[in-house]
Design an enzyme around this catalytic site. Structure first.
Site, PDB file in Angstrom:
ATOM      1  CD  GLU A 142      -5.239  -5.844  -1.399  1.00  0.00           C
ATOM      2  OE1 GLU A 142      -4.621  -5.066  -1.269  1.00  0.00           O
ATOM      3  OE2 GLU A 142      -6.050  -6.503  -0.465  1.00  0.00           O
TER       4      GLU A 142
ATOM      5  CB  CYS B 233      -8.662  -4.421  -3.736  1.00  0.00           C
ATOM      6  SG  CYS B 233      -7.291  -2.921  -3.376  1.00  0.00           S
TER       7      CYS B 233
ATOM      8  CD  GLU C  50      -1.444   4.597   4.641  1.00  0.00           C
ATOM      9  OE1 GLU C  50      -0.763   5.550   5.536  1.00  0.00           O
ATOM     10  OE2 GLU C  50      -2.199   3.577   4.910  1.00  0.00           O
TER      11      GLU C  50
ATOM     12  CG  ASN D  80      -0.477  -0.374   2.520  1.00  0.00           C
ATOM     13  OD1 ASN D  80       0.625  -1.071   2.665  1.00  0.00           O
ATOM     14  ND2 ASN D  80      -1.233   0.495   3.552  1.00  0.00           N
TER      15      ASN D  80
ATOM     16  CB  CYS E  36      -5.341  -1.338  -1.674  1.00  0.00           C
ATOM     17  SG  CYS E  36      -6.447  -0.563  -0.816  1.00  0.00           S
TER      18      CYS E  36
HETATM   19  N1  THU Z   1      -5.262  -1.664   2.513  1.00  0.00           N
HETATM   20  C1  THU Z   1      -4.760  -2.359   1.808  1.00  0.00           C
HETATM   21  O1  THU Z   1      -3.446  -2.155   1.096  1.00  0.00           O
HETATM   22  N2  THU Z   1      -5.343  -3.456   1.174  1.00  0.00           N
HETATM   23  C2  THU Z   1      -6.491  -4.024   1.761  1.00  0.00           C
HETATM   24  O2  THU Z   1      -6.882  -5.005   1.354  1.00  0.00           O
HETATM   25  C3  THU Z   1      -7.040  -3.082   2.795  1.00  0.00           C
HETATM   26  C4  THU Z   1      -6.447  -1.756   3.205  1.00  0.00           C
HETATM   27  C5  THU Z   1      -4.368  -0.495   2.969  1.00  0.00           C
HETATM   28  C6  THU Z   1      -5.125   1.116   2.559  1.00  0.00           C
HETATM   29  C7  THU Z   1      -4.398   1.726   3.678  1.00  0.00           C
HETATM   30  O3  THU Z   1      -3.201   2.190   3.325  1.00  0.00           O
HETATM   31  C8  THU Z   1      -4.390   0.840   4.939  1.00  0.00           C
HETATM   32  O4  THU Z   1      -4.406  -0.351   4.189  1.00  0.00           O
HETATM   33  C9  THU Z   1      -5.597   1.329   5.863  1.00  0.00           C
HETATM   34  O5  THU Z   1      -6.737   1.172   5.431  1.00  0.00           O
END
Ligand code: THU
Length: 133
Positions: free
Chosen positions: A55, A89, A44, A42, A53
């Site tokens: 995925e 995702c 941000e 991920n 994210c």
């Molecule tokens: N996040 C993911 O990367 N994948 C997921 O399946 C759920 C959420 C990340 C997005 C954000 O950076 C952090 O987790 C909190 O939501």
């Protein structure tokens, strides 16, 4: 590539997460039909809605590399709970990796297996645009 190696790749990817706001580090490892693996984490942003994210990072990187046949997608978070893909995702997995087996991996390296049909029933996709359903 055996499944243990795929899981290790997802763990490795989670360590690369850029998650200064949530501190929730997610790693993904996308296995191609030829056994090679594309990682994702991920990423941000201070403008929170721009977060990508793990995925989707892996899937978009794979598409940018000209890949399209995906076998497995492992998703790891260092938590006891399994972390399922978010709604955005799921929609992207439905589009790009509809046949991939999805492995949710927890901090004990236990695996919960699922797929997009289970995660996104009654989905909207390209067939709907073409009136093929
Ligand atoms: N996040 C993911 O990367 N994948 C997921 O399946 C759920 C959420 C990340 C997005 C954000 O950076 C952090 O987790 C909190 O939501």
């Amino acid at each position: 590539m055996n499944e243990k190696e795929l899981i290790e790749k997802a763990i490795e990817a989670s360590k690369k997460a850029y998650a200064p706001y949530s501190k929730f580090c997610v790693g993904a490892a996308l296995e191609l039909e030829d056994g090679s693996v594309i990682p994702g984490c991920n990423v941000e942003n201070a403008s929170f809605g721009l977060t990508n994210c793990a995925e989707r990072t892996a899937l978009f990187a794979a598409i940018a590399q000209g890949q399209k046949n995906f076998k497995k997608l492992a998703v790891y978070v260092d938590r006891l709970d399994f972390t399922p893909p978010c709604g955005a995702c799921r929609q992207v997995i439905n589009e790009l990796a509809p046949n991939a087996e999805i492995l949710l991996v927890n901090s004990k390296k236990e695996v919960k297996r699922t797929d997009i049909k289970e995660l996104l029933p009654l989905s909207f996709g390209s067939a709907d645009l073409k009136g093929e359903k």
